[in-house]
Structure formats: structure tokens, C-alpha cells
Design a protein around this motif. Structure first.
Motif, PDB file in Angstrom:
ATOM      1  N   ARG A 637       0.844  -1.186   0.000  1.00  0.00           N
ATOM      2  CA  ARG A 637       0.000   0.000   0.000  1.00  0.00           C
ATOM      3  C   ARG A 637       0.881   1.239   0.000  1.00  0.00           C
ATOM      4  NH1 ARG A 637      -2.986  -3.615   3.402  1.00  0.00           N
ATOM      5  NH2 ARG A 637      -5.189  -3.765   2.807  1.00  0.00           N
ATOM      6  N   ARG A 638       0.461   2.249  -0.767  1.00  0.00           N
ATOM      7  CA  ARG A 638       1.236   3.485  -0.834  1.00  0.00           C
ATOM      8  C   ARG A 638       1.043   4.272   0.452  1.00  0.00           C
ATOM      9  NH1 ARG A 638       3.570   5.382  -4.984  1.00  0.00           N
ATOM     10  NH2 ARG A 638       2.339   4.071  -6.396  1.00  0.00           N
ATOM     11  N   CYS A 639       2.172   4.701   1.031  1.00  0.00           N
ATOM     12  CA  CYS A 639       2.109   5.471   2.281  1.00  0.00           C
ATOM     13  C   CYS A 639       2.636   6.882   2.116  1.00  0.00           C
ATOM     14  CB  CYS A 639       2.862   4.751   3.391  1.00  0.00           C
ATOM     15  SG  CYS A 639       4.615   4.534   3.037  1.00  0.00           S
ATOM     16  N   GLY A 640       3.448   7.134   1.096  1.00  0.00           N
ATOM     17  CA  GLY A 640       3.970   8.467   0.821  1.00  0.00           C
ATOM     18  C   GLY A 640       3.872   8.785  -0.656  1.00  0.00           C
ATOM     19  N   LYS A 641       4.419   9.914  -1.017  1.00  0.00           N
ATOM     20  CA  LYS A 641       4.351  10.295  -2.423  1.00  0.00           C
ATOM     21  C   LYS A 641       5.124   9.338  -3.314  1.00  0.00           C
ATOM     22  CE  LYS A 641       3.588  15.230  -1.592  1.00  0.00           C
ATOM     23  NZ  LYS A 641       4.082  16.609  -1.814  1.00  0.00           N
ATOM     24  N   ARG A 642       6.227   8.771  -2.802  1.00  0.00           N
ATOM     25  CA  ARG A 642       7.040   7.879  -3.620  1.00  0.00           C
ATOM     26  C   ARG A 642       7.433   6.619  -2.860  1.00  0.00           C
ATOM     27  NH1 ARG A 642       8.826  10.149  -8.263  1.00  0.00           N
ATOM     28  NH2 ARG A 642       8.506  12.397  -8.499  1.00  0.00           N
ATOM     29  N   THR A 643       6.675   6.254  -1.856  1.00  0.00           N
ATOM     30  CA  THR A 643       7.011   5.060  -1.066  1.00  0.00           C
ATOM     31  C   THR A 643       5.785   4.186  -0.875  1.00  0.00           C
ATOM     32  OG1 THR A 643       6.599   6.318   0.962  1.00  0.00           O
ATOM     33  CG2 THR A 643       8.897   6.156   0.218  1.00  0.00           C
ATOM     34  N   LYS A 644       6.052   2.891  -0.752  1.00  0.00           N
ATOM     35  CA  LYS A 644       5.027   1.909  -0.439  1.00  0.00           C
ATOM     36  C   LYS A 644       5.454   1.105   0.776  1.00  0.00           C
ATOM     37  CE  LYS A 644       2.896   1.154  -4.971  1.00  0.00           C
ATOM     38  NZ  LYS A 644       2.501   0.142  -5.986  1.00  0.00           N
ATOM     39  N   VAL A 645       4.490   0.411   1.374  1.00  0.00           N
ATOM     40  CA  VAL A 645       4.785  -0.399   2.553  1.00  0.00           C
ATOM     41  C   VAL A 645       3.983  -1.682   2.486  1.00  0.00           C
ATOM     42  CG1 VAL A 645       2.982   0.733   3.913  1.00  0.00           C
ATOM     43  CG2 VAL A 645       4.864  -0.396   5.095  1.00  0.00           C
ATOM     44  N   ASP A 646       4.597  -2.797   2.914  1.00  0.00           N
ATOM     45  CA  ASP A 646       3.890  -4.063   3.046  1.00  0.00           C
ATOM     46  C   ASP A 646       3.161  -4.056   4.384  1.00  0.00           C
ATOM     47  OD1 ASP A 646       4.815  -5.135   0.633  1.00  0.00           O
ATOM     48  OD2 ASP A 646       6.714  -5.744   1.538  1.00  0.00           O
ATOM     49  N   CYS A 647       1.842  -4.010   4.362  1.00  0.00           N
ATOM     50  CA  CYS A 647       1.089  -3.868   5.606  1.00  0.00           C
ATOM     51  C   CYS A 647      -0.234  -4.617   5.511  1.00  0.00           C
ATOM     52  CB  CYS A 647       0.850  -2.392   5.934  1.00  0.00           C
ATOM     53  SG  CYS A 647      -0.090  -1.502   4.676  1.00  0.00           S
ATOM     54  N   PHE A 648      -0.928  -4.650   6.630  1.00  0.00           N
ATOM     55  CA  PHE A 648      -2.224  -5.324   6.732  1.00  0.00           C
ATOM     56  C   PHE A 648      -3.036  -4.617   7.803  1.00  0.00           C
ATOM     57  CE2 PHE A 648       0.821  -7.327   9.516  1.00  0.00           C
ATOM     58  CZ  PHE A 648       0.153  -7.437  10.722  1.00  0.00           C
ATOM     59  N   LEU A 649      -4.334  -4.867   7.813  1.00  0.00           N
ATOM     60  CA  LEU A 649      -5.224  -4.301   8.819  1.00  0.00           C
ATOM     61  C   LEU A 649      -5.272  -5.188  10.055  1.00  0.00           C
ATOM     62  CD1 LEU A 649      -8.194  -3.200   6.538  1.00  0.00           C
ATOM     63  CD2 LEU A 649      -6.438  -1.732   7.522  1.00  0.00           C
ATOM     64  N   GLY A 650      -5.449  -4.562  11.200  1.00  0.00           N
ATOM     65  CA  GLY A 650      -5.558  -5.348  12.428  1.00  0.00           C
ATOM     66  C   GLY A 650      -6.729  -6.311  12.397  1.00  0.00           C
ATOM     67  N   CYS A 651      -7.866  -5.870  11.849  1.00  0.00           N
ATOM     68  CA  CYS A 651      -9.036  -6.740  11.782  1.00  0.00           C
ATOM     69  C   CYS A 651      -8.802  -7.920  10.839  1.00  0.00           C
ATOM     70  CB  CYS A 651     -10.263  -5.940  11.349  1.00  0.00           C
ATOM     71  SG  CYS A 651     -10.073  -5.074   9.778  1.00  0.00           S
ATOM     72  N   GLU A 652      -7.945  -7.732   9.816  1.00  0.00           N
ATOM     73  CA  GLU A 652      -7.632  -8.834   8.906  1.00  0.00           C
ATOM     74  C   GLU A 652      -6.845  -9.930   9.622  1.00  0.00           C
ATOM     75  OE1 GLU A 652      -7.398  -6.377   4.653  1.00  0.00           O
ATOM     76  OE2 GLU A 652      -5.565  -6.782   5.801  1.00  0.00           O
ATOM     77  N   LEU A 653      -5.892  -9.536  10.473  1.00  0.00           N
ATOM     78  CA  LEU A 653      -5.126 -10.531  11.222  1.00  0.00           C
ATOM     79  C   LEU A 653      -6.016 -11.274  12.218  1.00  0.00           C
ATOM     80  CD1 LEU A 653      -2.450 -11.885  11.943  1.00  0.00           C
ATOM     81  CD2 LEU A 653      -2.005 -10.019  13.555  1.00  0.00           C
ATOM     82  N   VAL A 654      -6.928 -10.551  12.871  1.00  0.00           N
ATOM     83  CA  VAL A 654      -7.842 -11.188  13.820  1.00  0.00           C
ATOM     84  C   VAL A 654      -8.694 -12.246  13.120  1.00  0.00           C
ATOM     85  CG1 VAL A 654      -9.864 -10.781  15.269  1.00  0.00           C
ATOM     86  CG2 VAL A 654      -7.899  -9.247  15.428  1.00  0.00           C
ATOM     87  N   GLU A 655      -9.220 -11.899  11.957  1.00  0.00           N
ATOM     88  CA  GLU A 655     -10.033 -12.853  11.191  1.00  0.00           C
ATOM     89  C   GLU A 655      -9.202 -14.044  10.723  1.00  0.00           C
ATOM     90  OE1 GLU A 655     -12.926 -12.891   7.214  1.00  0.00           O
ATOM     91  OE2 GLU A 655     -11.979 -11.034   7.907  1.00  0.00           O
ATOM     92  N   TRP A 656      -7.977 -13.798  10.291  1.00  0.00           N
ATOM     93  CA  TRP A 656      -7.103 -14.875   9.805  1.00  0.00           C
ATOM     94  C   TRP A 656      -6.739 -15.847  10.927  1.00  0.00           C
ATOM     95  CZ3 TRP A 656      -2.171 -16.744  10.696  1.00  0.00           C
ATOM     96  CH2 TRP A 656      -1.632 -17.578   9.715  1.00  0.00           C
ATOM     97  N   LEU A 657      -6.418 -15.330  12.090  1.00  0.00           N
ATOM     98  CA  LEU A 657      -6.061 -16.185  13.234  1.00  0.00           C
ATOM     99  C   LEU A 657      -7.206 -17.128  13.600  1.00  0.00           C
ATOM    100  CD1 LEU A 657      -4.229 -13.564  15.492  1.00  0.00           C
ATOM    101  CD2 LEU A 657      -3.181 -15.512  14.324  1.00  0.00           C
ATOM    102  N   GLN A 658      -8.443 -16.651  13.487  1.00  0.00           N
ATOM    103  CA  GLN A 658      -9.587 -17.516  13.780  1.00  0.00           C
ATOM    104  C   GLN A 658      -9.817 -18.525  12.661  1.00  0.00           C
ATOM    105  OE1 GLN A 658     -13.039 -15.384  15.832  1.00  0.00           O
ATOM    106  NE2 GLN A 658     -11.913 -13.623  15.032  1.00  0.00           N
ATOM    107  N   GLN A 659      -9.569 -18.131  11.437  1.00  0.00           N
ATOM    108  CA  GLN A 659      -9.791 -19.044  10.314  1.00  0.00           C
ATOM    109  C   GLN A 659      -8.835 -20.233  10.333  1.00  0.00           C
ATOM    110  OE1 GLN A 659      -9.514 -16.638   6.793  1.00  0.00           O
ATOM    111  NE2 GLN A 659     -11.604 -15.835   6.967  1.00  0.00           N
ATOM    112  N   VAL A 660      -7.567 -19.985  10.680  1.00  0.00           N
ATOM    113  CA  VAL A 660      -6.573 -21.068  10.662  1.00  0.00           C
ATOM    114  C   VAL A 660      -6.536 -21.832  11.972  1.00  0.00           C
ATOM    115  CG1 VAL A 660      -5.167 -19.854   8.966  1.00  0.00           C
ATOM    116  CG2 VAL A 660      -4.697 -19.538  11.406  1.00  0.00           C
ATOM    117  N   GLY A 661      -7.313 -21.414  12.975  1.00  0.00           N
ATOM    118  CA  GLY A 661      -7.405 -22.164  14.218  1.00  0.00           C
ATOM    119  C   GLY A 661      -6.408 -21.776  15.287  1.00  0.00           C
TER     120      GLY A 661
END
Length: 702
Positions: A637-661
């Protein structure tokens, strides 16, 4: 009701009651039984009992809200309470029950009242509800309106009121409870089973089998089972528990009180979030049936059927007890039934929370008024004035805080909070007008009284206009357009490099999106709940006017209604503060962040090693799950005018942790993510927030 007009009305009520009931309400000629009747309830012990019960409930709620106890762990406590502690308590009291002191007309009165309310709610639901969910709604709503929280909340209240005056009243709790558990609930379960049968594609299942399932479900209930065993043991053991098992039964039975109240608080966490606009009317009707219709029918039935009491003192006390019993809120076990049948969960859970907290002031005011044998009009007017004045002062302070929060958070500029702030200002002027009236009414200043009364009435009635504006407003779209604008800009900008371990951009687009989402939080469930509670208050005021117009002898319940209206009118600031005064982003999260830094900063100074559970969680995740998690939820996801970052949403991690057990529920998932943050596996992109189940952006550390 204020001023001379209110005094004349109350005076006329009491004079009429004097003539029609032969009760003496004056100071000079006090009834010989006056002191006895006024002491039939220990009102001084009621407030400490209410504070004890609701204090423990609050502790449970805080423990669940702060994720100290996860939902899975709470289920374990709930199983202990419902399958061990409560059955032991019922068995003990069924064995020791003294049937010789039981006033059976009282039990028949409660039975008729519960059956009547059950029948009314059931029939109305079958008539009004849609065909696809008609029977399940009829069953669950009828149970909701009739199954009271007799043991966890009701018993301590009854014990505080009657332990020193009518100790035999305590055993009625154990006699009345089986009415719902063994008679009415099975009927509700039968309706729910019929709905399941109708929703199935093949309807080859026989009706006899459905009834068999209902009977089996009732018999499998350990509460019902132990009631039956206890009654058998009552006659077999001659009202004594053998010494070899007495201590064991006492140990389990005594553990029920605190554990049940604590679990009740745990079960309330997150339930109001399920409140929607479509459930408002249903909730108003159900809560009215539970907290208004039920106590009135209980009291009327005792007045009608209890003819065996030759003493007016005992008859009146029993009638008052029936009214208080009817006010007991809905039991949390109704929510378990809703989960089991997967029907009307949002109505039942939200209604359980609201009815629990509404029942406290109703019980207190009812008990206080019902203990008054004689009443002086001026004393009542002074009491009503003092209650309104004292509540207005505290409510005014709460409203100053709440309005300040709304302005500091800048929510007052956007809908629906623009209407909400106007409502708060109207509530503020209402409290200010009541405080001013307390002084003006004592002076001979006609113009001042007119102006103050105009301010008071205008602001009071406007507090019931603004909720209507809240319900009718259209959704504002500027925030959504701005969010889309930011997203488009982030996609059109040319690529550059990768952010380091921390986003150093002063104009980080992701942080702007986070801030925009925080401001754009419309808090719909809170607004719905506020409108619901204010609607109940409005109905109470309307009932007060109609009651006085239609009933020439209003009676004590009318006086109770007047006190309730005073609390509801001038205590609106408490509701506003509870729902909007503790802003999540302005107060709660910064406080948690500060507390978190102080706590863990001090611990890190004391020891450099991480706790074992944090280290084990981080090692397990990094070794076995991090790569898969990165692949599933991490995006550039783009975070600055010329930079990007590999990131995720907190709610996405919560959902993933429940899905994989890795987590069984939401609470465990948040706890798991918090440990990963503590162990340095992940962090917020700007290191400004701890881990949360929200739309905040996080990244894995390399």
C-alpha cells in the motif's frame, strides 16, 4: 411536576386515597400499623445490595471488555455457574424448603401473571411477525418477557429487603423459578422447533418427534433435573441434608452468587454492537412487557387472589413483593437459547443488557415508595424537588464533559453528531433550568419564575425532538468521497522505494486514512440505543399525563412514575456520558497507550526477558505461520508520495487467526496479536497504536 400546581395535584391524590382506602397519611394521626408496614422492607439495605450486585457485574464487564477473560474462558465460567453451582443451590433449597409457610395464592398469582404475559407476547408476535421467522420469534420473545434473573440478581435484592422482616419470602424465589423452567420455556422451545421444522426442505419429521426433542431438552437441563431431585429428597430426607454431603453442597451453592454476577457482566460485552434500527420497536415492546406489564399484573393478581390474609400488613407486603419480583430483569440464559436456535440474537442480547440496567432504578424507587405508609404532600414535593435538583447537578457535570469531548474530537461538524450535540445542549439547558428553578421558586419573583419555567419546559421538550431528527437524518457522503479521493491519489502516484521499519513520511496517506476513519465513525449502535432509551423516557412522561387524566385515584404507582420521570428527564446526561463521553480515540485509546507504556516500560526496566507465553507465541508464529499469513493478508500500500509499505489491517489478522485455528474466538485472536506486538513480530506503521481489532495498519518486522 413543579411548583404549586404539582403540590395541589399530589395533595388531591392523597386526600382521595385517604377517603377511598381508609389509610391515614397525616403526621398528626398516624396509623398504629404505620411503623410496622414501613419496616416490612429494609430499604436502607437495598442501595448497598444494588451497588454490590451491579459492582460485580461491572467488574465482569470490564474484565471482558479489556480482554482479561476471553469469550472462550467466559463460556467455561458460564458452564460452571449453570451446570454445577446453580443446580447445587436449587437442590439445597428444595430439600430445606418449608412448605408449611408458603402462601399458595402468591404462587398462583405469579403463575397467572407469567402465563398471561407469555400468552400476550406470543399471540401478538404470531400476528405481527413475518412468516419466515414467526414461530421462533414467538417462542424466544415470550421466554424473554417471562424468564427473570431470579437467582443471580433477584435473590440478593430480596435478601436485602426481607431477610430481617419476612425471611420466608426468600424461599419463593425457588418455588417461582420452575414456573418458567418447567412450564413456559418448553412451550417456547416447541415454537422454535416448529420453526426449524418449517425451514427444513423435507418436512417428513413427525410432530411427535418434535415434542420428544422438546421434552428431552427440558429433562437434560441440569437446573430442572436438580429441582425434581431436590423435591424428592425433601420428602425422603425429611428436610435435612445428610452431614456427609452438606459441606460439599454448601461449597458449590455458596460459589454461585459472585460467580453468576461476574458472568453476567462478561456476557454483556459486545452485545450492544448488535443493536440495529430494525430492532428498536421490538426492544421497546419487549422491555415494556418485562419491566412494566409483568410487575403490574403480578401485583394485581396478588391483590385479587390473596384473600386468606386477614392482616392488611401481610397482604400489602406480599403485594409489594410481587411487584418487585416482576421488575427483575431478563435472565442471561435466554441469550443461550437464541444462540442455540440461531434466531433473534441481536434483540435478545441487547434487550438483556438494557433491561438489567433499567431494572436497578425502578427497583430502588419502587421499594422506597412502597415502604411509605403515610405521605405528606409537602414532604413529597420537597423530595421530588430535591431528587430533580441533585440529579441535575451531577448530570450537568457529565454533559459539560460530553460536550467538550464532542468538540475536541471535531465530531460536532458531521452528521449524525451534529444533531447529537444539539441534543446535548438541550439536555444541558434542561439541567441548568432545573437548578435555577430550585432557587427561583423560593423567591417572590414572578417574572423570574416565568422566564425560568419557559426555559425549563422549552429545553426539556426539545430533548425529545432532537432524537426524532437523529432517526430521520440522511447519511452524509463527504467523508466517503474524501476517502475515495485519497485512495485514487495513492493509486495514481508514481512508484519509488520501500519504507523502512517505520514510516517516516510526514504526510503518510495510510495514517490520514486511519484518522479519517476515526472521525467518520458514525457510532450508529450508540445513537440507536440513545434514541431507544429516550423513547422509553418519553413514553413514561406520556403515561404520566394520561394516567392523571383517566384515573381519578392514581395511587402510589403514579407517584413512583413521577419520580421515574424526574430521574429520566433530568438524568439524561448520564446516558449521554455513558454512550459518548468516553470517546474511543480521544480518551480510551490514549489512556490505554499511556498505561501500556508505563506498565511494560517498567517491566522492561526490571527484566529484559519476555514473558514465557509471549516468547512461545512469537516463536510458534514466526516458525510455522508467518510466511502463510504474509501471503494471505499482507498487501503493498502506498504510504507516501514515492514510497510503499507491506502492511495489513488489524481486523484482517484477527479474522485470519480464527480461520486457521490459532484462536478460537475474537478475544483470543486479539490477545494473540497483542503478544506478537509485545514480542516485536509486528508493529503499527507509525508505532502510534497498540494492536487492535480495527482498520489500523500494521506491518511485520523483518
Amino acid at each position: 411536576m413543579t411548583g404549586d400546581t404539582g403540590g395541589r395535584i399530589i395533595n388531591n391524590i392523597i386526600e382521595e386515597m385517604d377517603r377511598t382506602t381508609n389509610f391515614n397519611f397525616s403526621y398528626e394521626e398516624e396509623d398504629p400499623d404505620s411503623s410496622a408496614l414501613s419496616s416490612s422492607m429494609s430499604i436502607d439495605k437495598l442501595l448497598p445490595a444494588l451497588l454490590e450486585c451491579f459492582g460485580i457485574i461491572l467488574c465482569g464487564y470490564v474484565a471482558g471488555r479489556a480482554n482479561i477473560i476471553t469469550p472462550t474462558q467466559a463460556k467455561g465460567l458460564g458452564n460452571f455457574v449453570s451446570k454445577f453451582a446453580l443446580p447445587a443451590l436449587l437442590f439445597k433449597n428444595m430439600v430445606l424448603l418449608d412448605f408449611g409457610n408458603v402462601i399458595w395464592p402468591f404462587l398462583w398469582s405469579i403463575l397467572i401473571a407469567k402465563v398471561s404475559v407469555f400468552f400476550i407476547v406470543c399471540v401478538l408476535t404470531l400476528i405481527v411477525a413475518s412468516p419466515e421467522s414467526r414461530y421462533s420469534k414467538a417462542g424466544l420473545f415470550s421466554i424473554f418477557a417471562t424468564q427473570s434473573n431470579d437467582f443471580a440478581l433477584g435473590y440478593p435484592i430480596v435478601e436485602a429487603l426481607y431477610q430481617s422482616t419476612y425471611p420466608e419470602y426468600l424461599q419463593y424465589i425457588y418455588l417461582v423459578a420452575p414456573v418458567s423452567l418447567m412450564l413456559l420455556n418448553p412451550i417456547g422451545f416447541a415454537f422454535c422447533e416448529i420453526q426449524k421444522w418449517k425451514n427444513q426442505g423435507n418436512r417428513q419429521q413427525r410432530k411427535l418427534l418434535i415434542m420428544g426433542l422438546v421434552v428431552l431438552q427440558v429433562l437434560k437441563n441440569p437446573i430442572v433435573f436438580m429441582v425434581v431431585i431436590g423435591i424428592i429428597a425433601h420428602f425422603a430426607l425429611h428436610q435435612t441434608i445428610p452431614p456427609f454431603m452438606a459441606e460439599f453442597v454448601d461449597g458449590l451453592a455458596n460459589s454461585f452468587g459472585g460467580a453468576a454476577l461476574f458472568y453476567l457482566g462478561l456476557s454483556m460485552v459486545g452485545q450492544l454492537g448488535k443493536l440495529t434500527r430494525s430492532t428498536v420497536v421490538t426492544l421497546i415492546l419487549l422491555i415494556t412487557a418485562k419491566l412494566l406489564l409483568m410487575p403490574l399484573i403480578c401485583k394485581d393478581m396478588v391483590d385479587l387472589l390473596d384473600n386468606s390474609n386477614t392482616s392488611a400488613l401481610n397482604h400489602s407486603s406480599l403485594s409489594n413483593y410481587a411487584f418487585l419480583y416482576g421488575v427483575f430483569p431478563t435472565a442471561p440464559s435466554v441469550a443461550i437459547y437464541a444462540v442455540y436456535y440461531n434466531a433473534e440474537l441481536e434483540v435478545v442480547t441487547s434487550g438483556m443488557v438494557i433491561s438489567t440496567f433499567l431494572s436497578a432504578p425502578i427497583m430502588y424507587v419502587s421499594a422506597w415508595l412502597l415502604t411509605m405508609r403515610w405521605m405528606d404532600p409537602q414532604l413529597l414535593m420537597n423530595s421530588l424537588q430535591n431528587v430533580s435538583f441533585n440529579i441535575s447537578i451531577v448530570s450537568l457535570v457529565a454533559l459539560v464533559w460530553t460536550i467538550t469531548v464532542m468538540f475536541l474530537s471535531k465530531k460536532f461538524k458531521r452528521l449524525p453528531h451534529m444533531f447529537t450535540v444539539n441534543l446535548f445542549l438541550a439536555q444541558f439547558l434542561t439541567c441548568f433550568g432545573m437548578i435555577l428553578w430550585n432557587f427561583v421558586v423560593k423567591e417572590d419573583n414572578f417574572i423570574g419564575q416565568v422566564l425560568t419555567f419557559t426555559l425549563l419546559c422549552t429545553s426539556l421538550y426539545s430533548t425529545y425532538v432532537w432524537p426524532g431528527m437523529l432517526c430521520m437524518h440522511n447519511t452524509h457522503i463527504n467523508l466517503t468521497l474524501h476517502y475515495i479521493h485519497l485512495s485514487c491519489i495513492s493509486n495514481l502516484l508514481p512508484p519509488s522505494g520501500q519504507c523502512g521499519n517505520r514510516c517516516e513520511s510526514t504526510d503518510c496517506l495510510l495514517v490520514q486514512v486511519e484518522e479519517l476513519q476515526q472521525v467518520a465513525d458514525r457510532q450508529v449502535p450508540r445513537h440507536v440505543l440513545l434514541c431507544l432509551l429516550l423513547t422509553v423516557s418519553l413514553l413514561a412522561n406520556l403515561s404520566s399525563c394520561l394516567w392523571l387524566l383517566l384515573n381519578p385515584v392514581p395511587g402510589r404507582l403514579y407517584l413512583e412514575l413521577q419520580f421515574f420521570c424526574a430521574v429520566a428527564n433530568y438524568g439524561q446526561g448520564f446516558l449521554s456520558f455513558a454512550l459518548f463521553g468516553l470517546d474511543k480515540h480521544l480518551i480510551i485509546l490514549p489512556f490505554k497507550k499511556r498505561l501500556y507504556s508505563l506498565w511494560y516500560g517498567k517491566k522492561q526496566e526490571e527484566q529484559t526477558d519476555l514473558p514465557d507465553e509471549v516468547r512461545m507465541t512469537c516463536t510458534q508464529f514466526t516458525k510455522y505461520h508467518k510466511d502463510q499469513c504474509f501471503h494471505d493478508i499482507v498487501k503493498k500500500r502506498r504510504c507516501g508520495k514515492r514510497t510503499k509499505v507491506d502492511c495489513f489491517l488489524g481486523c484482517e489478522l484477527v479474522e485470519w487467526l480464527q480461520q486457521v485455528g490459532l484462536a478460537q474466538d475474537h478475544g483470543e485472536a486479539v490477545l494473540y496479536g497483542t503478544r506478537l506486538e509485545q514480542g516485536g513480530v509486528l508493529q503499527h506503521i507509525k508505532q502510534e497504536h497498540s494492536f487492535q481489532d480495527s482498520r489500523l495498519y500494521y506491518r511485520f518486522m523483518t
